[in-house]
Scaffold this motif. Structure first.
Motif, PDB file in Angstrom:
ATOM      1  N   ARG A   1      28.565  40.674  32.127  1.00  0.00           N
ATOM      2  CA  ARG A   1      28.772  39.476  31.309  1.00  0.00           C
ATOM      3  C   ARG A   1      28.025  38.280  31.907  1.00  0.00           C
ATOM      4  NH1 ARG A   1      32.588  36.346  33.228  1.00  0.00           N
ATOM      5  NH2 ARG A   1      33.325  34.528  32.060  1.00  0.00           N
ATOM      6  N   GLU A   2      28.011  38.174  33.240  1.00  0.00           N
ATOM      7  CA  GLU A   2      27.297  37.083  33.913  1.00  0.00           C
ATOM      8  C   GLU A   2      25.787  37.235  33.728  1.00  0.00           C
ATOM      9  OE1 GLU A   2      27.157  33.690  36.689  1.00  0.00           O
ATOM     10  OE2 GLU A   2      28.723  34.579  35.435  1.00  0.00           O
ATOM     11  N   ILE A   3      25.294  38.461  33.847  1.00  0.00           N
ATOM     12  CA  ILE A   3      23.856  38.714  33.701  1.00  0.00           C
ATOM     13  C   ILE A   3      23.379  38.372  32.298  1.00  0.00           C
ATOM     14  CG2 ILE A   3      22.104  40.534  33.674  1.00  0.00           C
ATOM     15  CD1 ILE A   3      23.663  41.925  35.894  1.00  0.00           C
ATOM     16  N   GLN A   4      24.181  38.732  31.307  1.00  0.00           N
ATOM     17  CA  GLN A   4      23.792  38.510  29.911  1.00  0.00           C
ATOM     18  C   GLN A   4      24.001  37.075  29.458  1.00  0.00           C
ATOM     19  OE1 GLN A   4      26.097  41.432  27.789  1.00  0.00           O
ATOM     20  NE2 GLN A   4      24.739  43.126  28.339  1.00  0.00           N
ATOM     21  N   GLY A   5      24.596  36.243  30.328  1.00  0.00           N
ATOM     22  CA  GLY A   5      24.789  34.841  29.985  1.00  0.00           C
ATOM     23  C   GLY A   5      25.831  34.602  28.921  1.00  0.00           C
ATOM     24  N   GLN A   6      26.847  35.511  28.822  1.00  0.00           N
ATOM     25  CA  GLN A   6      27.878  35.376  27.803  1.00  0.00           C
ATOM     26  C   GLN A   6      29.056  34.525  28.283  1.00  0.00           C
ATOM     27  OE1 GLN A   6      28.859  39.478  27.116  1.00  0.00           O
ATOM     28  NE2 GLN A   6      27.154  39.792  25.707  1.00  0.00           N
ATOM     29  N   ALA A   7      29.048  34.134  29.539  1.00  0.00           N
ATOM     30  CA  ALA A   7      30.229  33.520  30.141  1.00  0.00           C
ATOM     31  C   ALA A   7      30.300  32.030  29.855  1.00  0.00           C
ATOM     32  CB  ALA A   7      30.222  33.760  31.639  1.00  0.00           C
ATOM     33  N   SER A   8      31.509  31.563  29.559  1.00  0.00           N
ATOM     34  CA  SER A   8      31.758  30.126  29.504  1.00  0.00           C
ATOM     35  C   SER A   8      32.033  29.593  30.901  1.00  0.00           C
ATOM     36  CB  SER A   8      32.965  29.843  28.593  1.00  0.00           C
ATOM     37  OG  SER A   8      32.700  30.250  27.271  1.00  0.00           O
ATOM     38  N   GLU A   9      32.495  30.459  31.782  1.00  0.00           N
ATOM     39  CA  GLU A   9      32.754  30.113  33.175  1.00  0.00           C
ATOM     40  C   GLU A   9      31.897  31.006  34.068  1.00  0.00           C
ATOM     41  OE1 GLU A   9      34.778  27.753  34.375  1.00  0.00           O
ATOM     42  OE2 GLU A   9      35.394  27.057  32.380  1.00  0.00           O
ATOM     43  N   ASP A  10      31.547  30.507  35.254  1.00  0.00           N
ATOM     44  CA  ASP A  10      30.754  31.298  36.196  1.00  0.00           C
ATOM     45  C   ASP A  10      31.551  32.503  36.691  1.00  0.00           C
ATOM     46  OD1 ASP A  10      28.660  29.555  35.943  1.00  0.00           O
ATOM     47  OD2 ASP A  10      29.257  28.320  37.665  1.00  0.00           O
ATOM     48  N   LEU A  11      30.827  33.481  37.202  1.00  0.00           N
ATOM     49  CA  LEU A  11      31.447  34.691  37.734  1.00  0.00           C
ATOM     50  C   LEU A  11      32.443  34.331  38.841  1.00  0.00           C
ATOM     51  CD1 LEU A  11      31.511  37.821  37.897  1.00  0.00           C
ATOM     52  CD2 LEU A  11      29.697  37.639  39.620  1.00  0.00           C
ATOM     53  N   ASP A  12      33.682  34.767  38.665  1.00  0.00           N
ATOM     54  CA  ASP A  12      34.723  34.498  39.654  1.00  0.00           C
ATOM     55  C   ASP A  12      34.733  35.645  40.661  1.00  0.00           C
ATOM     56  OD1 ASP A  12      36.884  33.663  41.084  1.00  0.00           O
ATOM     57  OD2 ASP A  12      38.378  34.006  39.512  1.00  0.00           O
ATOM     58  N   SER A  13      33.850  35.539  41.649  1.00  0.00           N
ATOM     59  CA  SER A  13      33.750  36.611  42.643  1.00  0.00           C
ATOM     60  C   SER A  13      34.976  36.675  43.544  1.00  0.00           C
ATOM     61  CB  SER A  13      32.494  36.425  43.497  1.00  0.00           C
ATOM     62  OG  SER A  13      32.500  35.165  44.135  1.00  0.00           O
ATOM     63  N   ARG A  14      35.735  35.584  43.625  1.00  0.00           N
ATOM     64  CA  ARG A  14      36.938  35.599  44.456  1.00  0.00           C
ATOM     65  C   ARG A  14      37.998  36.546  43.898  1.00  0.00           C
ATOM     66  NH1 ARG A  14      38.223  29.314  44.605  1.00  0.00           N
ATOM     67  NH2 ARG A  14      37.653  29.674  42.424  1.00  0.00           N
ATOM     68  N   TYR A  15      37.976  36.742  42.569  1.00  0.00           N
ATOM     69  CA  TYR A  15      38.954  37.658  41.985  1.00  0.00           C
ATOM     70  C   TYR A  15      38.730  39.089  42.468  1.00  0.00           C
ATOM     71  CZ  TYR A  15      41.807  40.115  38.552  1.00  0.00           C
ATOM     72  OH  TYR A  15      42.748  40.926  37.958  1.00  0.00           O
ATOM     73  N   PHE A  16      37.492  39.419  42.812  1.00  0.00           N
ATOM     74  CA  PHE A  16      37.193  40.771  43.297  1.00  0.00           C
ATOM     75  C   PHE A  16      37.962  41.081  44.589  1.00  0.00           C
ATOM     76  CE2 PHE A  16      32.726  40.337  41.249  1.00  0.00           C
ATOM     77  CZ  PHE A  16      33.280  40.607  40.000  1.00  0.00           C
ATOM     78  N   LEU A  17      38.330  40.038  45.331  1.00  0.00           N
ATOM     79  CA  LEU A  17      39.042  40.250  46.591  1.00  0.00           C
ATOM     80  C   LEU A  17      40.457  40.776  46.363  1.00  0.00           C
ATOM     81  CD1 LEU A  17      38.043  36.984  48.499  1.00  0.00           C
ATOM     82  CD2 LEU A  17      36.769  39.116  48.273  1.00  0.00           C
ATOM     83  N   ASP A  18      41.000  40.537  45.167  1.00  0.00           N
ATOM     84  CA  ASP A  18      42.357  40.984  44.855  1.00  0.00           C
ATOM     85  C   ASP A  18      42.396  42.411  44.326  1.00  0.00           C
ATOM     86  OD1 ASP A  18      43.292  38.447  45.536  1.00  0.00           O
ATOM     87  OD2 ASP A  18      43.021  37.688  43.495  1.00  0.00           O
ATOM     88  N   LEU A  19      41.225  43.002  44.108  1.00  0.00           N
ATOM     89  CA  LEU A  19      41.162  44.342  43.543  1.00  0.00           C
ATOM     90  C   LEU A  19      41.246  45.402  44.644  1.00  0.00           C
ATOM     91  CD1 LEU A  19      38.333  43.760  40.899  1.00  0.00           C
ATOM     92  CD2 LEU A  19      40.815  43.568  40.584  1.00  0.00           C
ATOM     93  N   SER A  20      41.460  46.631  44.222  1.00  0.00           N
ATOM     94  CA  SER A  20      41.577  47.734  45.178  1.00  0.00           C
ATOM     95  C   SER A  20      40.197  48.186  45.648  1.00  0.00           C
ATOM     96  CB  SER A  20      42.308  48.910  44.523  1.00  0.00           C
ATOM     97  OG  SER A  20      41.503  49.478  43.498  1.00  0.00           O
ATOM     98  N   ASP A  21      40.191  49.205  46.492  1.00  0.00           N
ATOM     99  CA  ASP A  21      38.924  49.741  47.004  1.00  0.00           C
ATOM    100  C   ASP A  21      38.062  50.347  45.900  1.00  0.00           C
ATOM    101  OD1 ASP A  21      39.637  48.963  49.513  1.00  0.00           O
ATOM    102  OD2 ASP A  21      40.255  50.947  50.206  1.00  0.00           O
ATOM    103  N   ASP A  22      38.649  50.599  44.723  1.00  0.00           N
ATOM    104  CA  ASP A  22      37.859  51.121  43.597  1.00  0.00           C
ATOM    105  C   ASP A  22      36.785  50.136  43.163  1.00  0.00           C
ATOM    106  OD1 ASP A  22      39.338  53.446  43.521  1.00  0.00           O
ATOM    107  OD2 ASP A  22      40.742  52.716  42.008  1.00  0.00           O
ATOM    108  N   ALA A  23      36.960  48.863  43.515  1.00  0.00           N
ATOM    109  CA  ALA A  23      35.984  47.848  43.126  1.00  0.00           C
ATOM    110  C   ALA A  23      34.753  47.850  44.018  1.00  0.00           C
ATOM    111  CB  ALA A  23      36.639  46.467  43.149  1.00  0.00           C
TER     112      ALA A  23
END
Length: 242
Positions: A185-207
């Motif tokens: 979504r970030e690459i395609q420029g569809q986002a109203s907000e920038d990529l929230d990379s901090r949210y990735f920290l809350d994900l499991s090792d599957d991320a």
């Protein structure tokens, strides 16, 4: 196939009740059509936030679908349909009711997609996304069962739907799906907000695997590359600290 309670309610009474609800739903959909399908216009002119618009759509759908299906199944179980004409009238009204629920489902799904396009996927949004798909399949199955006059198989269809929803989440690999979709979504420029990379920290090792794959992609924009790299560095620090 044997009814637990013998039908006792006349078809005329049931048809009046069911027909009244169908008319009410139809008027509601017509009057609220702009609200249902206005999309970003409602965000702009009506003052809703993306979150409010999506949550109201989901809440309305679940509430209406629950009571409408409960009423339909109850009437189907207690209504006497002694002639072919009575069967056709009752089935037609039941199908119309479920079809209107499908219209509301499409509206709720569209609102959620707008929310996801603006702010990206989270676990809750992904669960809701998958849930709406399975609710749609259940509604379609309800119509098919009504046409085939196999209404008593609804409980089995609901069981299959519940099992399908539960099994589809691990098959989808939710955390990996979130990473892939948000980066794309970030690459395609569809986002109203920038990529929230901090949210990735809350994900499991599957991320981690999709993050590594993204980091190793040579065509990844520099801004996204930096955020992905920072997320991986923080994850490594957190895991190492544990």
């Amino acid at each position: 196939e044997k009814a637990q309670i013998p039908p006792f309610l006349g078809c005329t009474v049931s048809s009046i009740v069911l027909g009244s609800v169908v008319i009410l739903f139809a008027l509601f959909v017509i009057i609220q059509f702009q609200y249902f399908f206005g999309g970003t216009a409602n965000i702009t002119f009506e003052g809703y936030s993306y979150a409010e618009y999506a949550r109201r759509g989901f809440g309305e759908l679940v509430t209406v679908a629950f009571f409408a299906l409960l009423m339909l199944l109850t009437l189907s179980g207690i209504t006497k349909r002694e002639t072919e004409t009575q069967r056709k009238i009752f089935s037609g009204l039941g199908i119309a009711l479920v079809a209107l629920l499908l219209v509301m489902l499409v509206s709720a799904y569209q609102r959620l997609v707008l929310y996801e396009a603006a702010y990206g996927f989270t676990r809750l949004r992904t669960y809701t996304h998958v849930f709406l798909v399975w609710i749609g399949l259940l509604l379609v199955a309800t119509i098919v069962l009504e046409i085939l006059r196999r209404e008593r198989a609804f409980a089995f269809a609901m069981l299959i739907t519940s099992f399908g929803f539960a099994i589809s989440l691990p098959l989808l690999n939710v955390d990996a799906f979130i990473v892939k979709q948000n980066i794309q979504r970030e690459i395609q420029g569809q986002a109203s907000e920038d990529l929230d990379s901090r949210y990735f920290l809350d994900l499991s090792d599957d991320a981690i695997p999709p993050l590594v794959n993204a980091l190793q992609t040579p065509t990844l924009p520099d801004s996204v590359h930096e955020k992905v790299g920072a997320a991986l560095a923080c994850i490594r620090h957190q895991r190492g600290g544990d």
